[in-house]
Design an enzyme around this catalytic site. Structure first.
Site, mmCIF file in Angstrom:
data_model
loop_
_atom_site.group_PDB
_atom_site.id
_atom_site.type_symbol
_atom_site.label_atom_id
_atom_site.label_comp_id
_atom_site.label_asym_id
_atom_site.label_seq_id
_atom_site.Cartn_x
_atom_site.Cartn_y
_atom_site.Cartn_z
ATOM 1 C CG ASN A 152 0.708 0.589 -4.601
ATOM 2 O OD1 ASN A 152 -0.002 0.444 -3.490
ATOM 3 N ND2 ASN A 152 1.397 1.571 -5.139
ATOM 4 C CG ASP A 163 -0.219 0.098 2.517
ATOM 5 O OD1 ASP A 163 0.854 -0.216 2.442
ATOM 6 O OD2 ASP A 163 -0.818 0.369 3.587
ATOM 7 C CB CYS A 164 3.630 1.892 -1.827
ATOM 8 S SG CYS A 164 4.728 3.124 -2.394
ATOM 9 N N GLY A 165 2.274 4.839 -1.251
ATOM 10 C CA GLY A 165 1.956 6.101 -1.615
ATOM 11 C C GLY A 165 2.447 6.724 -2.787
#
Lengths: 326, 174
Positions: free
Chosen positions: A91, A72-74
């Site tokens: 993601n 869950d990368c911004g």
């Protein structure tokens, strides 16, 4: 165990994919690297495909065994790390090609914005993509072999070559930089500008200022902010992409600019808003350093607890170092 | 009618203010940033990763350089997130501590060397913008941010190393 091919589609505003992939005897682990246990998407992928799911924060597995990594990368680090390793990446955040590793994020290995309903069984007879692993090593080996074959050439030729080489390096450094500005810096500037515009013109800013200025304008207040951000169950959630730290940094900057917070609190504030740095990234960072699964298991809690101690210490040190500044 | 017009004006006003901010950021920060980052990137390419690796390895022997110079070199030359690959030069028991030190340095370094973490500049830029707005210089703040950053990562390295070793020996005892 029977494995099924699954189809992963991008969600709304997502990017990449669709991936049609199937686990096998060797690659059969769904690695959930999302900070808060195993998320529903990983669970769903595991159920449909027959692979087993592993919480990447609690333990780690060798890259060769990972069937798909769920992050869950911004948009800074994790979204690029797994594609770089040649691991299929899902993601949960709708992020496209961004971050320093953007060049590795491709449609055939990466899909983003994925929700539970985007995970389905593949149709009968759908072509399953090959594992993308090991594609990047081949050209490297060829290049080094070519270098070995080079004969010694004359002085002028060598001089010309080395000058050309240096100029090339400068040029590609420039290219890299501009890419970085377009991919990362400008989007964040746009976001920050919108935020500042709305906050400062609408009057919300004054309300926020009344709330945060007294807290951030004193050492005790900053220590409280720091301890809250460092709490081991909060820090991995606050970490991703340093977005929280950056937004709070902008808030405080605006208040400093208006004179609501004295400028000598700038240095301690820089540390107070950021004790959670990298707390979302511990297992990935450790596996980049080739740590064993046992080390990762111990390393995650070790780092998180260490922050509770070192976070407030950092604020105090920064406070002492801000004497004589401004 | 007047009310609607006022509303529309207020609405667009929010974005005019945002646009002015954006313009300020783009013209005020990006030009220098681009040239500076290009310069540092070229140096990194010319020096080459192998030489940095060879030198960095020597810094892992004692706790002081292991949690100051070593993470500095990692973050400066490899940048976030590839800096953490330097963990491979260390024994298992030091890896979490090194990671902690390196990752805690990716923002303090941006005050002077923005190339190291160009995707997350606004921790520093957000706050330093406020200082600029007051008409004060930010270079001294940037230098102190870096120095305090080095002190903090040393402390973090030592504390995390202790905790890691404690937990490892407890696990062995079980």
């Amino acid at each position: 165990m029977a494995y099924n091919a699954i189809r992963l589609e991008k969600g709304k505003a997502g990017w990449g994919g669709p991936l049609v992939i199937k686990p096998d005897e060797k690659r059969n682990v769904v690695l959930s690297v999302t900070g808060g246990g195993i998320d529903p998407v990983s669970q769903r992928i595991a159920e449909l495909s027959g692979a087993r799911v592993v919480d990447g924060f609690a333990t780690t597995v060798a890259d060769e065994e990972v069937f798909v990594a769920v992050v869950d990368c911004g948009g800074t680090a994790r979204c690029g790390v797994y594609p770089k390793k040649g691991v299929y990446t899902v993601n949960l955040t709708p992020v496209g090609q961004s971050g320093p590793l953007a060049q590795y994020i491709k449609e055939d290995i990466y899909v983003s914005g994925v929700k539970v309903e985007n995970v389905t069984l593949a149709d009968e007879g759908a072509t399953v993509s090959q594992a993308a692993k090991a594609t990047e090593d081949a050209p490297k080996a060829a290049a080094s072999a070519a270098a070995g074959n080079q004969k010694k050439s004359g002085l002028i030729v060598r001089l010309g070559k080395s000058v050309g080489g240096v100029v090339n390096k400068f040029f590609s450094a420039g290219k890299q930089t501009v890419q970085m500005v377009i991919n990362n810096i400008l989007p964040f500037m746009a976001f920050v500008s919108m935020l500042i515009g709305i906050i400062s013109e609408s009057g919300i800013g004054n309300i926020i200022a009344q709330a945060i200025a007294p807290i951030s304008g004193s050492l005790i207040g900053l220590l409280i902010v720091c301890i809250v951000c460092a709490l081991p169950f909060l820090s991995p959630i606050l970490g991703p992409g340093a977005v929280i730290a950056q937004v709070v940094g902008v808030f405080l900057g605006v208040e400093i600019g208006k004179g609501n917070i004295p400028p000598q609190y700038a240095l301690p504030a820089l540390f107070a808003i950021n004790p959670q740095v990298g707390c979302d990234f511990v297992p990935v960072g450790l596996s980049l350093g080739e740590a064993t699964p046992e080390t990762v298991e111990i390393g995650v809690p070790a780092v998180l607890f260490s922050r509770l101690i070192t976070g407030p210490i950092s604020v105090v040190i920064a406070f002492l170092f801000s004497f004589g500044l401004f | 009618m007047d009310f609607l017009a006022g509303l529309a004006e207020g609405f667009i006003g929010l974005f005019n203010a945002g646009g002015a901010t954006f313009m300020g950021l783009v013209t005020g920060i990006i030009p220098t940033l681009v040239v500076l980052i290009t310069f540092v990137n070229s140096i990194i390419m010319i020096v080459g990763e192998e030489k940095v690796e060879r030198f960095a390895k020597k810094m892992t022997g004692n706790f002081f350089t292991r949690y100051t110079v070593f993470p500095f070199l990692a973050v400066f030359f490899l940048t976030n997130p590839m800096a953490y690959t330097f963990g491979k030069f260390l024994e298992e028991k030091y890896k979490p501590a090194f990671y902690d030190a390196a990752v805690s340095f990716v923002h303090p370094i941006t005050g002077l060397f923005p190339h190291a973490n160009a995707g997350e500049l606004f921790v520093w830029l957000g706050i330093s913008q406020g200082i600029t707005q007051l008409g004060l210089g930010i270079s001294e703040l940037a230098v102190r941010y870096l120095i305090v950053g080095l002190i903090v990562i040393l402390i973090r390295g030592i504390v995390t190393e202790r905790i890691t070793i404690m937990m490892m020996s407890r696990r062995e005892a079980e």
